[in-house]
Write an enzyme that holds these catalytic residues in place. Sequence first.
Site, short mmCIF file in Angstrom:
data_model
loop_
_atom_site.label_atom_id
_atom_site.label_comp_id
_atom_site.label_asym_id
_atom_site.label_seq_id
_atom_site.Cartn_x
_atom_site.Cartn_y
_atom_site.Cartn_z
N CYS A 112 0.85 -1.21 0.00
CA CYS A 112 0.00 0.00 0.00
C CYS A 112 0.88 1.26 0.00
O CYS A 112 1.73 1.42 0.87
CB CYS A 112 -0.92 0.00 1.22
N LYS A 155 1.70 -9.73 0.11
CA LYS A 155 1.41 -9.07 -1.18
C LYS A 155 2.37 -7.89 -1.32
O LYS A 155 2.39 -7.00 -0.47
CB LYS A 155 -0.05 -8.58 -1.17
C1 FNR Z 1 -6.88 -1.46 -3.13
N1 FNR Z 1 -5.67 -2.14 -2.96
C2 FNR Z 1 -5.36 -2.71 -1.74
N2 FNR Z 1 -4.26 -3.50 -1.62
C3 FNR Z 1 -4.00 -4.15 -0.47
O1 FNR Z 1 -3.03 -4.91 -0.39
N3 FNR Z 1 -4.83 -3.98 0.62
C4 FNR Z 1 -5.94 -3.18 0.57
O2 FNR Z 1 -6.70 -3.09 1.55
C5 FNR Z 1 -6.20 -2.47 -0.64
N4 FNR Z 1 -7.28 -1.62 -0.75
C6 FNR Z 1 -7.69 -1.20 -2.00
C7 FNR Z 1 -8.92 -0.54 -2.15
C8 FNR Z 1 -9.37 -0.20 -3.41
C9 FNR Z 1 -10.71 0.46 -3.55
C10 FNR Z 1 -8.57 -0.49 -4.54
C11 FNR Z 1 -9.05 -0.14 -5.93
C12 FNR Z 1 -7.34 -1.09 -4.40
C13 FNR Z 1 -4.82 -2.45 -4.13
C14 FNR Z 1 -5.38 -3.68 -4.87
O3 FNR Z 1 -5.47 -4.81 -4.04
C15 FNR Z 1 -4.53 -4.01 -6.11
O4 FNR Z 1 -3.24 -4.37 -5.72
C16 FNR Z 1 -4.43 -2.85 -7.10
O5 FNR Z 1 -5.65 -2.16 -7.23
C17 FNR Z 1 -3.99 -3.36 -8.48
O6 FNR Z 1 -4.91 -4.29 -9.00
P1 FNR Z 1 -5.91 -3.88 -10.21
O7 FNR Z 1 -6.78 -2.78 -9.68
O8 FNR Z 1 -5.04 -3.38 -11.31
O9 FNR Z 1 -6.66 -5.13 -10.51
#
Ligand code: FNR
Length: 341
Positions: A112, A155
């Site tokens: 994050c 992750k």
């Molecule tokens: C996230 N992401 C995220 N990652 C994580 O490790 N913990 C979390 O709580 C969150 N929260 C979160 C909220 C929202 C609304 C979004 C859109 C994204 C990141 C997510 O898990 C992912 O790694 C990225 O969004 C990239 O994947 P996509 O969107 O390209 O499929």
Amino acid sequence: MVSYAGKLVLAPMVRAGELPTRLLALKYGADLVWSPEIIDKKLIKCERQVNDKLGCVDYVKADASSPVFRTCPSLERGKIIFQIGTATPSLALEAALKVVQDVDGIDINAGCPKHFSVHSGMGAALLKTPDTLCAILTALVDKVGKPYQKPISVKIRLLETKETTLQLVKRLCETGISHLTVHCRTTPMRNRERPIRDYIKQIYEICQDHDVTLIMNGGIQSKSHFEELLRDLELPREIGGMMADCAEQNPTAFHDVPLDWYDVARKYVTIAHAYDNHVGNTKYMLSRIVPGKSKFYQYFARCKTTQEIEHVLKLLGPDGNPLGDPLLFIQGCREQEKLAK
Ligand code: FNR
């Protein structure tokens, strides 16, 4: 022990990944679902409550208006991975031990990029403090993973170079984790930017040497798109896929034929109502599911309860256009409210 190999999964998402989204994703083909990231200290303060009325288990904090975490064992058992936000091995351990009986795996967020996470050493900050990250994972593997037979995973994002990323992956794999998710973007990259998948195969090979399964994340648009990516990049089917953005907009994106937004909205609200989801969270999800240009977008924003949202949805025709006048209904609700005061 749950396997992540070759699975197509719902990403951890703060706000978006609450119970109704996870249940809808599971119903439409997600193999596994991640909880939103929950910070170690917050979870430790929660009390575990069995919610007989809903058939759920709640983790409740005294001052919160809705549970910090709600899971429905009859529908999520075997499929729910809990993600912890942490920067401290002892707190990560305490949080994991608190929740382990109700979940099927423990995941650590080391990706994050938000200020809230990184300024306190969590999320992507852990990529710069690999000793701490490895200490967290080792503690979890030894004291949670092994005794409770639950997979421990992490992750991460890519580092600035291929070499440093591969070195980090090797170190992480050596902690004894079962699974690794790689968000194929670096920390400064935003979600709209094209993911870097050039050396995912080399990451996979390191994982394989250590008996660690790999999930690829970033820019996957649907089940068919994921399959296409595996084919085009000549990747083995053991690599899993994780979807966030597109699954937030459409939690049925795991299905061969995802539903249209108006059917998704109806199904989502039915589940949200059945599981007493916080109305603010339901409205947030609808703001993601319903296209901004749809007339319906302006209607649900004025609703105050899930029942009102359900009624307004009944005025939505099969093609997403209103049949009745939702505004008249909403005005009626507000007038009744005034009379009741
Ligand atoms: C996230 N992401 C995220 N990652 C994580 O490790 N913990 C979390 O709580 C969150 N929260 C979160 C909220 C929202 C609304 C979004 C859109 C994204 C990141 C997510 O898990 C992912 O790694 C990225 O969004 C990239 O994947 P996509 O969107 O390209 O499929």
